[in-house]
Write a protein that holds these residues in place. Structure first.
Motif, PDB file in Angstrom:
ATOM      1  N   TRP A  10       0.902  -1.141   0.000  1.00 52.09           N
ATOM      2  CA  TRP A  10       0.000   0.000   0.000  1.00 52.09           C
ATOM      3  C   TRP A  10       0.943   1.192   0.000  1.00 52.09           C
ATOM      4  CZ3 TRP A  10      -5.329  -0.374   0.001  1.00 52.09           C
ATOM      5  CH2 TRP A  10      -6.045   0.802   0.215  1.00 52.09           C
ATOM      6  N   ASP A  37      -6.592   0.632  -2.630  1.00 49.66           N
ATOM      7  CA  ASP A  37      -8.017   0.658  -2.990  1.00 49.66           C
ATOM      8  C   ASP A  37      -8.413  -0.331  -4.084  1.00 49.66           C
ATOM      9  OD1 ASP A  37      -8.678   2.665  -1.122  1.00 49.66           O
ATOM     10  OD2 ASP A  37      -7.954   4.211  -2.501  1.00 49.66           O
ATOM     11  N   ASP A  38      -7.692  -1.422  -4.236  1.00 46.70           N
ATOM     12  CA  ASP A  38      -7.997  -2.422  -5.266  1.00 46.70           C
ATOM     13  C   ASP A  38      -8.372  -3.733  -4.569  1.00 46.70           C
ATOM     14  OD1 ASP A  38      -8.081  -4.273  -7.323  1.00 46.70           O
ATOM     15  OD2 ASP A  38      -6.283  -3.499  -8.323  1.00 46.70           O
ATOM     16  N   GLU A  39      -9.652  -3.908  -4.317  1.00 52.26           N
ATOM     17  CA  GLU A  39     -10.105  -5.086  -3.562  1.00 52.26           C
ATOM     18  C   GLU A  39      -9.856  -6.403  -4.298  1.00 52.26           C
ATOM     19  OE1 GLU A  39     -11.052  -5.892  -0.438  1.00 52.26           O
ATOM     20  OE2 GLU A  39     -10.368  -3.862  -0.063  1.00 52.26           O
ATOM     21  N   SER A  40      -9.905  -6.388  -5.627  1.00 51.02           N
ATOM     22  CA  SER A  40      -9.651  -7.634  -6.353  1.00 51.02           C
ATOM     23  C   SER A  40      -8.180  -8.034  -6.206  1.00 51.02           C
ATOM     24  CB  SER A  40     -10.062  -7.531  -7.818  1.00 51.02           C
ATOM     25  OG  SER A  40      -9.278  -6.572  -8.491  1.00 51.02           O
ATOM     26  N   ARG A  42      -6.288  -7.203  -3.615  1.00 52.74           N
ATOM     27  CA  ARG A  42      -6.144  -7.626  -2.216  1.00 52.74           C
ATOM     28  C   ARG A  42      -6.656  -9.056  -2.039  1.00 52.74           C
ATOM     29  NH1 ARG A  42      -5.467  -5.266   3.043  1.00 52.74           N
ATOM     30  NH2 ARG A  42      -5.321  -3.213   2.108  1.00 52.74           N
ATOM     31  N   ALA A  43      -7.737  -9.392  -2.715  1.00 52.24           N
ATOM     32  CA  ALA A  43      -8.276 -10.746  -2.636  1.00 52.24           C
ATOM     33  C   ALA A  43      -7.285 -11.757  -3.210  1.00 52.24           C
ATOM     34  CB  ALA A  43      -9.615 -10.831  -3.364  1.00 52.24           C
ATOM     35  N   SER A  46      -4.475 -12.105  -0.724  1.00 55.54           N
ATOM     36  CA  SER A  46      -4.946 -12.865   0.427  1.00 55.54           C
ATOM     37  C   SER A  46      -4.996 -14.365   0.126  1.00 55.54           C
ATOM     38  CB  SER A  46      -6.327 -12.361   0.851  1.00 55.54           C
ATOM     39  OG  SER A  46      -6.807 -13.098   1.938  1.00 55.54           O
ATOM     40  N   ARG A  53      -4.554 -10.475   5.014  1.00 54.75           N
ATOM     41  CA  ARG A  53      -5.010  -9.325   4.229  1.00 54.75           C
ATOM     42  C   ARG A  53      -4.207  -8.071   4.527  1.00 54.75           C
ATOM     43  NH1 ARG A  53      -9.379  -9.240   1.388  1.00 54.75           N
ATOM     44  NH2 ARG A  53      -9.990  -7.135   2.001  1.00 54.75           N
TER      45      ARG A  53
END
Length: 87
Positions: A10, A37-40, A42-43, A46, A53
């Motif tokens: 980040w 801010d990129d949840e995909s 981060r997924a 993870s 996370r």
């Protein structure tokens, strides 16, 4: 040959900055995935990091190393250099 090093970060994370600084001091070339801010992204991180996370998440030759504290501990134990030399 140097190891393949990947780090998920980040941009303003002090732990990410510290982990990258350690790698930079060692002259390591790494691939950085800035996941602000990129949840995909981060997924995906993870999933690779066994559910973790938090950032940074560091991989050496596709082996999950962990975060900043983990890579710092490996360095203090004298184990990081051998991982970075692995081909």
């Amino acid at each position: 040959m140097m190891a393949n090093v990947e780090i998920y970060t980040w941009s303003t994370c002090p732990f990410c900055i510290r982990a990258k600084a350690l790698l930079d001091r060692k002259g390591v070339t790494y691939t950085e995935y800035c996941i602000d801010d990129d949840e995909s992204a981060r997924a995906k991180m993870s999933q690779r990091a066994q559910g973790r996370r938090s950032v940074p998440q560091i991989f050496i030759n596709d082996q999950h190393i962990g975060g900043c504290d983990d890579i710092t501990a490996l360095n203090a134990q004298g184990k990081l250099d051998s991982l970075l030399q692995a081909s």
